[in-house]
Enzyme design. Structure first.
Site, mmCIF file in Angstrom:
data_model
loop_
_atom_site.group_PDB
_atom_site.id
_atom_site.type_symbol
_atom_site.label_atom_id
_atom_site.label_comp_id
_atom_site.label_asym_id
_atom_site.label_seq_id
_atom_site.Cartn_x
_atom_site.Cartn_y
_atom_site.Cartn_z
ATOM 1 N N GLY A 1 -12.019 7.930 -35.977
ATOM 2 C CA GLY A 1 -12.842 7.848 -37.169
ATOM 3 C C GLY A 1 -12.693 9.061 -38.063
ATOM 4 O O GLY A 1 -12.636 8.947 -39.291
ATOM 5 N N VAL B 1 -12.204 9.144 -28.270
ATOM 6 C CA VAL B 1 -11.030 8.624 -28.979
ATOM 7 C C VAL B 1 -11.461 7.852 -30.215
ATOM 8 O O VAL B 1 -10.886 8.007 -31.299
ATOM 9 C CB VAL B 1 -10.169 7.744 -28.064
ATOM 10 C CG1 VAL B 1 -8.858 7.381 -28.762
ATOM 11 C CG2 VAL B 1 -9.873 8.429 -26.740
ATOM 12 N N ASP B 2 -12.477 7.020 -30.069
ATOM 13 C CA ASP B 2 -13.021 6.316 -31.234
ATOM 14 C C ASP B 2 -13.507 7.304 -32.291
ATOM 15 O O ASP B 2 -13.243 7.143 -33.490
ATOM 16 C CB ASP B 2 -14.188 5.422 -30.815
ATOM 17 C CG ASP B 2 -13.736 4.076 -30.275
ATOM 18 O OD1 ASP B 2 -12.594 3.670 -30.530
ATOM 19 O OD2 ASP B 2 -14.538 3.429 -29.574
ATOM 20 N N LEU B 3 -14.240 8.314 -31.851
ATOM 21 C CA LEU B 3 -14.814 9.268 -32.804
ATOM 22 C C LEU B 3 -13.731 10.071 -33.506
ATOM 23 O O LEU B 3 -13.781 10.274 -34.727
ATOM 24 C CB LEU B 3 -15.788 10.197 -32.083
ATOM 25 C CG LEU B 3 -17.035 9.518 -31.517
ATOM 26 C CD1 LEU B 3 -17.827 10.485 -30.648
ATOM 27 C CD2 LEU B 3 -17.918 8.971 -32.638
#
Length: 370
Positions: free
Chosen positions: A177, A172-174
């Protein structure tokens, strides 16, 4: 050699992964990225072991290295007036600012979008939070694992009879980003045409909902709630790990022609002609029976033999590699996906291959400078 974004100045006020991954991608493409760190440093510098010992004797976690290359950094405590003035000077002529502070957290320091746009009206200001700038959850903290759970990903990850599982990397972070990078480039394009900057509001939960892709459309269009199926695909079969003589391969049969090719290579052409297995829809409906029919044939050959047969007959299969084997793979090596920075740090390369502005410059993530 020219870089696609060499004309851009990016102020990175973000920490952890989503924001730093976005700014790293811009830095890979040539942007001047200035990472603003509190004197205590980005949290991920301590997210170890393992740690990497620097030439100056300092140590940073390997985690920090995954999203902070191609940046310079300045240590500032913007709660202090002098440091805040220094930061505002840097922002004054910046093209992009990325931040992931809690909603409203920067307002009292005059570092929120409404304040910044008065000193730099053309800036692209990207805010990344767990739940966005609006809504009933906007003030809650949000971390990747929490969002994988709340956003439905864990409900479809793991074995059918086992507990929910998160994915092995912070997807999810990636993905947030990557959405941030895309949004920033789109906003820059709009600014180039109009001269107008803007605020980008990105929420991890929104991104996770968008990432549900076919699983979301399955529910929204049919009302069927997708559930965990292990590594099997909910809509394609066989599309899962299959046991062979010396381990497992990943079989990814995407159409009926590929299934026929698999059966021909396995010496079980009769299975491909069976009405229960001749079409993908039939194979999905008879998934467990199909696995039983194929099992004996698949166990007759080794991983390497199946990979060779896949290449020969045209059906997709491959090994289930550990990370070390990934970076030993001849295909990745031929694509220059493993790079070394100026101090010898080994990192995975940016996967984008430009014909005119190739990404060839990689600098080591900066040390924490007092």
């Amino acid at each position: 050699m020219p870089s696609a974004l060499a004309h851009l100045k990016v102020i990175d006020l973000s920490r952890i992964l989503a924001g730093p991954f976005a700014s790293q991608t811009l830095g890979d493409m040539g942007a001047q990225v200035i990472k603003i760190e509190h004197p205590a440093g980005d949290d991920t510098r301590q997210w170890g072991p393992p740690f990497v010992e620097r030439s100056d004797g300092s140590k940073d976690a390997a985690y920090y290295f995954c999203c902070n290359r191609n940046k310079k950094n300045i240590c500032l405590d913007f709660t202090q007036t002098s440091d805040r003035e220094t930061l505002l000077q840097l922002i004054n002529d910046a093209d992009v600012l990325i931040e992931n502070y809690k909603v409203g957290g920067l307002r009292k320091y005059g570092l929120d979008y409404e304040s910044i746009k008065h000193i730099n009206p053309s800036i692209i200001y990207c805010s990344i939070t767990g739940f966005g700038q609006t809504g009933p959850y906007k003030d809650r903290p949000g971390y990747d694992a929490l969002i994988q759970g709340m956003g439905g990903l864990m409900s479809i990850t793991g074995e059918a009879d086992g507990p929910p599982q998160k994915v092995g990397v912070a997807v999810v972070d990636l993905m947030t980003g990557m959405y941030a990078t895309t949004a920033i480039l789109a906003a820059l394009n709009y600014r180039d045409q109009t001269g107008v900057g803007q605020h980008i509001d990105l929420a991890l939960l929104d991104v996770q909902a968008a990432m549900l892709a076919n699983q979301a459309s399955t529910y929204l269009l049919s009302g069927v709630v997708p559930m965990r199926k292990g590594s099997a695909h909910p809509s394609i079969a066989p599309y899962e790990p299959i046991q062979v003589a010396d381990g497992y391969i990943m079989l990814a049969i995407g159409n009926d022609k590929q299934f026929s090719a698999l059966c021909a290579a396995a010496g079980c052409e009769k299975i491909a002609l069976d009405d229960k297995f001749s079409t993908n829809a039939a194979r999905v409906n008879h998934r467990r029976e199909l696995e039983g029919e194929l099992k004996t044939y698949m166990m007759c050959k080794t991983i390497d033999e199946w990979i060779a047969l896949g290449a020969q007959h045209g059906f997709p299969c491959g090994p289930i590699n550990t990370i070390d084997r990934v970076f030993d793979d001849a295909q990745l090596q031929s694509r220059n996906m493993l790079i070394s920075t100026e101090d010898g740090s080994r990192l995975v390369a940016n996967p984008i291959k430009f014909s005119e502005t190739p990404i060839v410059h990689y600098t080591t993530p900066p040390t924490l400078k007092p």
